[in-house]
Design an enzyme around this catalytic site. Structure first.
Site, PDB file in Angstrom:
ATOM      1  CG  ASP A 153     -49.334 -37.326  25.442  1.00  0.00           C
ATOM      2  OD1 ASP A 153     -48.495 -36.972  26.299  1.00  0.00           O
ATOM      3  OD2 ASP A 153     -50.324 -36.641  25.129  1.00  0.00           O
ATOM      4  CD  GLU A 205     -46.683 -38.436  31.933  1.00  0.00           C
ATOM      5  OE1 GLU A 205     -47.898 -38.644  31.731  1.00  0.00           O
ATOM      6  OE2 GLU A 205     -45.895 -38.116  31.047  1.00  0.00           O
ATOM      7  CG  ASP A 217     -48.057 -30.452  27.842  1.00  0.00           C
ATOM      8  OD1 ASP A 217     -47.618 -30.965  26.791  1.00  0.00           O
ATOM      9  OD2 ASP A 217     -49.076 -30.857  28.427  1.00  0.00           O
TER      10      ASP A 217
HETATM   11  O1  MIG Z   1     -53.973 -33.829  27.951  1.00  0.00           O
HETATM   12  O2  MIG Z   1     -52.686 -35.127  22.987  1.00  0.00           O
HETATM   13  O3  MIG Z   1     -47.937 -33.340  26.161  1.00  0.00           O
HETATM   14  O4  MIG Z   1     -48.035 -32.787  23.429  1.00  0.00           O
HETATM   15  O5  MIG Z   1     -50.567 -32.374  22.278  1.00  0.00           O
HETATM   16  C1  MIG Z   1     -53.072 -33.364  26.987  1.00  0.00           C
HETATM   17  C2  MIG Z   1     -52.846 -33.806  23.372  1.00  0.00           C
HETATM   18  C3  MIG Z   1     -52.606 -34.502  26.154  1.00  0.00           C
HETATM   19  C4  MIG Z   1     -50.289 -33.772  26.168  1.00  0.00           C
HETATM   20  C5  MIG Z   1     -49.031 -33.735  25.359  1.00  0.00           C
HETATM   21  C6  MIG Z   1     -49.207 -32.816  24.189  1.00  0.00           C
HETATM   22  C7  MIG Z   1     -50.368 -33.277  23.344  1.00  0.00           C
HETATM   23  C8  MIG Z   1     -51.638 -33.333  24.200  1.00  0.00           C
HETATM   24  N1  MIG Z   1     -51.427 -34.216  25.346  1.00  0.00           N
END
Ligand code: MIG
Length: 771
Positions: free
Chosen positions: A404, A407, A475
């Site tokens: 995650d 980017e 998201d």
């Molecule tokens: O700042 O890990 O897109 O799927 O549950 C949010 C918490 C961070 C973004 C991801 C989402 C995940 C969430 N993350």
């Protein structure tokens, strides 16, 4: 005023840096090996051929050395023939003609027999404004554009423009751009012809499909680097996808369990809660294969740690999960907490593994763990270090890894442009950071897990990421509009080589209505990755949270997913061989049928070769569906429908409109509670009557290991022949033994009763006749 002044004196670059510098005329050219080099006063164009249908053009004022790419895994062929005349240099392959105009230097592609595919705008062609390089192309009156992967908006991208700049796109909507990923590849369609273009450049890039040019030009380019594109001239969208994925790679077989139902949440807060949810699936006999741990399983959000209180004994929970036939996927973010004594921090500092400011200081950004440094995944040694650290998870038994925030995201979402990754600054490589993290994760875990397939899931990506990872669309929100948008994103990702993809079912943010949850879950059955996920603080989302009646509907749909797994697994195999996605916009097969681009039909897609799915909002109980030419059957009722027209069909929450193509061959199985269970050993071969002969390549392997790379698979071609009145199965190829020992044919749309006895599923050629 400044512009005119500069132009008159022709001292453009010195006086105003946004002055347009046009490529100019050919001064000289030469071929060396497989490279044709063409020089103008300002720039140099390099042309090489990758295959009869793929030609690369790279135009630059100063080519960077070495010539490298994160996406491309193929090499050009050697020397190729070209013809020269007073006006042009012409390269002819058996499939494609590139006519290079000399004065001024312009690149015009056509079919071998001279039908124009894509031509530079004759006035402007390729030019620079400062470091930004843009190519302007002629726009054809009937030209349509599809592609760019995860981009909001319509299937046909004509009349819109896009930016690639990987972004943590929290709360995106149907107009948002950019999103999380970069796929600078599109397919153009006009005059009954197709072409593709891949701009391999990781800078911030731009695509304009005739948004604001009085319908005269389309254009593409980037903030820096080379005008480096691969042109695809194959005829047919599927062939272009095949070529693009030959060039940038294809996915490998995923672990079978990752195709089962996946249950996620931000977060299941303890081992106890994870187990409770898993047990409930088994108790209620709702099939499922995967549980997730979001960020709260860690100690203070420190990557590669387990929370000492809530996940005190991760071995114990893993053993219980395994015994129930579950796999566990854990999240990892790139941000490494700044904290003395934390292994990853200490090692990263000691070995200088983090991204840096130009003065050598480690860059610091704020994310979940607090103040963090960010691994420089562009370096081999850093990727190796990162990959090896996964033993903290794999030792316990985890075999899925969710990447995650890559980017990369940090609070404020504005990592300074002077931050350095490898030998490059952030703006040059930002779009590839997530891909390199996924690569490090994949390569590392593949090594650690020995011969076992890891499952890697990433949010940010660049062209070629399919070689390492599945992706999800970030998201989204729990609305009907997002459900439909999500389907378009999935279908569009499929055009750019990303076959293994899914959305957060139910919508990440906001609470879906029970109706939407049911509807979205039925669509999830027909999504390559079937994952239910929700934001922290939202209502619980599991199948039993929606009342008894809805629970039964959700259960029935998840069971349908498990029944379809033999078909789905074979579709994945097909993708590993051809790059064709699992979820296919109708524009792939019915490219020149105008109706597939109509906004009300644009979300429809083929799921594999045989099924057409029409997504419907949760509050619409009937819907217009466009069925392309040919005969179709409604999957749920067997009702036969004529294609080539719009049909109004019932779409109650119990029955998402799914249609079967006449002649379809769909292998299915009995319901199991997970992919680890054997089931009843009977392969159900559904044959849907049709006028033409049809074929299906059936594929099976152990679903877990890489033994298939050594021939341990089970492959056979199934053929339905209505004239000979037979279904034949070719002799088995490969050394794997099918998990099915019996075969039963289920006949649909046949007038008279036909043999439906259960027979032995033998390795030799089999023929089953019907009357
Ligand atoms: O700042 O890990 O897109 O799927 O549950 C949010 C918490 C961070 C973004 C991801 C989402 C995940 C969430 N993350």
């Amino acid at each position: 005023m400044a512009l005119l002044f500069c132009a008159l004196l022709s001292i453009a670059p010195a006086c105003y840096h946004m002055e347009v510098e046009i490529l100019g005329n050919v001064k000289s050219f030469k071929q060396q090996g497989g490279l044709l080099t063409i020089k103008t006063i300002k720039a140099e164009a390099r042309v090489c051929v990758y295959s009869p249908t793929i030609i690369r053009v790279n135009i630059s004022r100063r080519h960077s050395a070495p010539d490298s790419s994160y996406a491309v895994i193929q090499q050009p062929i050697g020397k190729f023939e070209f013809d020269e005349s007073a006006d042009a240099i012409e390269i002819n392959t058996p499939a494609l003609k590139l006519s290079i105009n000399k004065s001024p230097l312009r690149f015009n592609f056509s079919t071998a027999d001279g039908k124009p595919l894509s031509e530079d705008d004759s006035r402007f062609g390729t030019n620079w404004q400062g470091e930004r390089v843009i190519t302007y192309r002629k726009l054809y009156a009937d030209e349509k554009f599809i592609g760019l992967g995860e981009k909001a908006g319509n299937l046909n991208r004509r009349g819109t423009s896009y930016v690639n700049w990987n972004t943590d796109a929290v709360d995106y909507n149907n107009k948002s751009d950019p999103l999380y990923k970069t796929f600078p590849f599109f397919i153009g369609l006009h005059s009954g012809l197709t072409y593709g273009l891949f701009l391999d450049n990781t800078h911030k890039s731009y695509f304009d499909f005739g948004a604001t040019t009085d319908d005269e030009m389309s254009w593409f380019g980037a903030d820096g680097g080379d005008m480096n594109y691969y042109f695809f001239g194959a005829q047919g969208v599927a062939k272009i996808i095949e070529d693009y994925t030959w060039l940038t790679g294809r996915m490998e077989m995923p672990p079978l369990w990752s195709l089962g139902y996946q249950q996620c949440r931000w977060s299941y807060m303890s081992a106890k809660e994870v187990l409770k949810i898993a047990k409930t699936f088994r108790k209620k006999k709702i099939p499922a294969d995967v549980m997730y741990c979001d960020i709260d399983y860690m100690e203070g959000f420190k990557i590669f740690t387990w929370n000492k209180k809530t996940f005190a004994n991760p071995w114990a929970i893993m053993n219980e999960l395994k015994a129930m036939g579950f796999h566990l996927v854990t999240i990892v973010d790139p941000g490494i907490k700044i904290e003395d004594g934390y292994k990853q921090y200490d090692e990263g500092v000691a070995n200088d593994y983090f991204a840096k400011y130009p003065d050598g200081e480690n860059y610091t950004g704020y994310v979940w763990p607090g103040r963090c440094h960010f691994p420089d995944f562009f370096r081999d040694d850093v990727r190796e270090w990162w990959g090896a650290a996964f033993t903290a998870l794999t030792d316990v038994g985890v075999d899925g890894f969710w990447n995650d925030m890559n980017e990369p995201a940090a609070w404020g979402q504005n990592i300074p442009w002077m931050v350095k990754f490898g030998d490059k600054y952030m703006p040059e490589v930002r779009n590839a950071y997530g891909m390199q993290m996924a690569r490090a994760t994949y390569e590392g875990t593949r090594k650690i897990l020995n011969n076992k397939r890891p499952f890697v899931l990433t949010r940010a990506a660049y062209a070629g990421t399919q070689r390492y990872s599945a992706v999800w669309t970030g998201d989204n929100t729990g609305t009907d509009e997002h459900m439909l948008l999500g389907q378009r994103l999935v279908n569009s990702l499929g055009i750019t080589g990303i076959s293994f993809t899914g959305v957060d079912i139910g919508g990440f943010s906001a609470n879906p209505t029970p109706e939407l949850m049911v509807r979205w879950n039925s669509l999830g059955v027909y999504t390559p990755m079937f994952r239910n996920h929700a934001i922290q603080g939202s209502k619980m989302r599991e199948p039993w949270e929606w009342g008894d009646v809805n629970e039964q509907l959700i259960k029935k749909d998840i069971e349908q997913r498990y029944k379809l797994l033999p078909y789905i697994y074979s579709a994945f195999h097909q993708s590993t061989q051809t790059g064709l996605p699992i979820s296919r916009t109708l524009a792939i097969e019915y490219s020149f049928d105008e109706k597939v681009y109509f906004e009300r039909f644009q979300n429809q897609f083929m799921f594999g070769d045989a099924l057409l799915v029409a997504p419907v909002e949760s509050d619409k109980l009937t819907i217009d569906v466009y069925l392309p030419k040919g005969d179709w059957y409604r999957l749920s009722t067997g009702e036969k429908l004529k294609g080539g027209k719009i049909v109004n069909v019932a779409s109650p929450l119990t029955d998402l409109p799914v249609f079967v193509k006449a002649g379809a061959i769909i292998p299915m199985q009995s319901v199991t509670q997970s992919t680890a269970a054997k089931g009843d050993g009977i392969l159900l071969l559904h044959i849907w009557n049709g006028k033409k002969t049809s074929e299906f390549l059936y594929y099976e392997d152990d679903g877990l290991s890489y033994n298939y790379e050594q021939g341990a698979y089970y492959k056979r071609t199934i053929r339905f022949d209505p004239k000979k009145k037979s279904v034949t199965l070719s002799a088995v190829e490969g050394t794997f033994f099918s998990r099915f020992d019996k075969l039963s044919i289920v006949w649909h749309g046949f007038e008279r009763g036909v043999n439906d006895k259960v027979v032995d599923f033998v390795k030799e050629e089999m023929m089953i006749g019907f009357v």
